[in-house]
Design an enzyme around this catalytic site. Sequence first.
Site, short mmCIF file in Angstrom:
data_model
loop_
_atom_site.label_atom_id
_atom_site.label_comp_id
_atom_site.label_asym_id
_atom_site.label_seq_id
_atom_site.Cartn_x
_atom_site.Cartn_y
_atom_site.Cartn_z
N LYS A 14 42.95 97.26 46.97
CA LYS A 14 43.32 96.11 46.14
C LYS A 14 42.21 95.78 45.16
CE LYS A 14 40.08 93.65 47.15
NZ LYS A 14 39.08 93.24 47.90
N GLY A 159 34.32 96.83 47.50
CA GLY A 159 35.06 95.71 46.91
C GLY A 159 36.49 96.03 46.56
N LEU A 160 36.97 97.23 46.88
CA LEU A 160 38.35 97.58 46.53
C LEU A 160 39.27 97.60 47.77
CD1 LEU A 160 37.79 100.35 43.80
CD2 LEU A 160 37.97 97.86 43.54
N GLY A 161 38.87 96.86 48.79
CA GLY A 161 39.77 96.67 49.93
C GLY A 161 39.91 97.87 50.84
N SER A 162 38.84 98.67 50.98
CA SER A 162 38.95 99.83 51.88
C SER A 162 39.22 99.37 53.31
CB SER A 162 37.68 100.69 51.83
OG SER A 162 36.60 100.05 52.47
N SER A 163 38.59 98.27 53.72
CA SER A 163 38.78 97.81 55.11
C SER A 163 40.22 97.35 55.33
CB SER A 163 37.81 96.68 55.46
OG SER A 163 38.07 95.53 54.68
N ASP A 224 43.33 90.41 51.22
CA ASP A 224 43.23 91.87 51.08
C ASP A 224 44.32 92.58 51.90
OD1 ASP A 224 41.02 91.15 49.67
OD2 ASP A 224 39.58 92.32 50.83
N1 LIG Z 1 38.32 105.40 55.43
C1 LIG Z 1 37.83 104.60 56.37
N2 LIG Z 1 37.66 105.07 57.62
C2 LIG Z 1 37.17 104.27 58.58
N3 LIG Z 1 36.77 102.99 58.39
C3 LIG Z 1 36.91 102.47 57.19
C4 LIG Z 1 37.45 103.24 56.11
N4 LIG Z 1 37.43 102.46 55.01
C5 LIG Z 1 36.91 101.26 55.40
N5 LIG Z 1 36.59 101.26 56.69
C6 LIG Z 1 35.99 100.15 57.47
O1 LIG Z 1 35.78 99.05 56.57
C7 LIG Z 1 34.38 98.76 56.41
C8 LIG Z 1 34.09 98.35 54.97
O2 LIG Z 1 34.68 97.09 54.76
P1 LIG Z 1 34.19 96.03 53.71
O3 LIG Z 1 35.16 94.92 53.82
O4 LIG Z 1 32.76 95.72 53.91
O5 LIG Z 1 34.36 96.74 52.30
P2 LIG Z 1 35.64 96.86 51.36
O6 LIG Z 1 36.85 96.49 52.15
O7 LIG Z 1 35.59 98.20 50.75
O8 LIG Z 1 35.36 95.75 50.24
P3 LIG Z 1 36.11 94.31 50.00
O9 LIG Z 1 36.33 93.71 51.35
O10 LIG Z 1 35.11 93.49 49.21
O11 LIG Z 1 37.31 94.62 49.24
C9 LIG Z 1 33.68 100.03 56.82
O12 LIG Z 1 32.39 99.78 57.29
C10 LIG Z 1 34.60 100.54 57.96
O13 LIG Z 1 34.33 99.85 59.16
C1 LIG Z 2 35.10 87.93 49.36
C2 LIG Z 2 36.59 87.88 49.72
O1 LIG Z 2 37.15 86.72 49.09
C3 LIG Z 2 37.34 89.08 49.15
C4 LIG Z 2 36.92 90.42 49.66
O2 LIG Z 2 37.73 91.41 49.08
C5 LIG Z 2 36.72 87.79 51.21
C6 LIG Z 2 38.13 87.42 51.67
O3 LIG Z 2 38.93 86.92 50.88
O4 LIG Z 2 38.38 87.61 52.87
MG LIG Z 3 37.07 94.58 53.07
#
Ligand SMILES: Nc1ncnc2c1ncn2[C@@H]1O[C@H](COP(=O)(O)OP(=O)(O)OP(=O)(O)O)[C@@H](O)[C@H]1O
Ligand SMILES: C[C@@](O)(CCO)CC(=O)[O-]
Ligand SMILES: [Mg+2]
Length: 426
Positions: A14, A159-163, A224
Amino acid sequence: MSSPTHYLISAPGKVILFGEHAVVYGKTAIAGSLDGLRTYVLFEKREDGLLELNLPKLGLHLPLLWPTSALPYSKVAAVSKVADNNSSQELAFNEELLKELKPIVLDGNVKNKDIQEINEFQQIAASVFLYLYTSLEDKQTSWNGMTVHVISNLPVGAGLGSSASYSVCLATGLLLVLGHIPIPNSNEGNTDSSFSGSSSPMNLINRWAFQAEKVIHGTPSGIDNAVSTYGGAVSFTKGEMENVIGFQLLRFLLTSTKVPRDTRAQVAKVRVLYDKYPHIVDPIFEAIEGISLSFNEIVNSGASQSELNKKFEELIDLNHYLLNSLGVGHSSIDRVREITAQHSLHSKLTGAGGGGCVLTLLRDDVTSDEITKVKSALATLGFECFETQVGGNGVSVIDSSVTISKQEFLSSENVQQHFSGWKHFT
Ligand SMILES: Nc1ncnc2c1ncn2[C@@H]1O[C@H](COP(=O)(O)OP(=O)(O)OP(=O)(O)O)[C@@H](O)[C@H]1O
Ligand SMILES: C[C@@](O)(CCO)CC(=O)[O-]
Ligand SMILES: [Mg+2]
């Protein structure tokens, strides 16, 4: 039909246009799914009572393995499993279960201990899987264990919602395997979803993905996982969503600074500031919400495209400065802003900040030649650009009616296009 032997799940990342961080405090934010940047998870049936998790994207080149019999089922109240499935209420988070899982997560490494250390991020990703499995295991499955492969073309922790896309894939696969939701019939896209009723499969997926996000982030707003589940482009306030059609028509450049950060730490940092200076920080959140609300008004105002773009650029700058005042900026983000400004483009951080990705609006008058120039200027400094459309499908699945070879899945350049027969939930 014979019982399924595998499921392939796909869920998008996202991008947040306006409102990150403030959304955690109940303010409105605007976000859309990233159709071309997705996580894919293949679930395969096993007969030996083992759970195998493969996380190559996190740098784990050997599988993690646990016997299902080792899981602390007694920590899951029966009532929190099935009864909650039919309610629209938020599921209670089971801290006790998470605590019990910690040593079990590390035990999964036992077989490969000499060659494999697992770091905190890998542990969190494993905890998410075991938390969902233990909570949802209800003996309604013909599977006796499973092998799970996770791949993704999303940058992790940027920051692109990988989690969220990881969480949505796991929640979907486990709800299917463990007999809580049926495989959908529909091959139609779900981008115009009207955010289906509280007992729908989509709603259940979203609620369990939210639990998974809590394991990862602590106190997520839910934006997200909602965007990754439902897809499309939305205005989100306290769990309620409305479609924002105009957002999908905009073009963006996404630039990864490649500076690692994690959302949990950034959200915690803002919490400390808020607790210390609520009278200062609350008005900042209000101002950020004002930006999201202005965006919604402007989109519906009938103004010309060039007027719209000018106003959006002003809102992008305002939102960026306000996020900086919360302490979630980074010098690498400022650098990307400088470069894009040299090409008269406006940018802001997106997601939790502290590094991660930057969002740049590409107005209609920006030529492909100019885009190429900006991208090459950014690449020269070591930044990485992603171009993908905003909006598009949320979570989708292919069931065992389609043969999927593991090798083909793992080596495919574009899983979404490589396999056909994706089905969408309602
Ligand atoms: N492909 C994947 N395989 C396994 N775990 C993943 C994978 N992608 C994300 N994760 C999990 O999500 C964590 C990263 O989440 P984090 O919320 O910090 O970053 P993001 O989702 O990319 O950014 P944001 O929340 O700002 O959009 C990783 O440490 C891991 O635990
Ligand atoms: C920083 C934040 O606002 C967005 C992360 O993608 C956290 C959240 O909404 O849970
Ligand atoms: Mg995340």
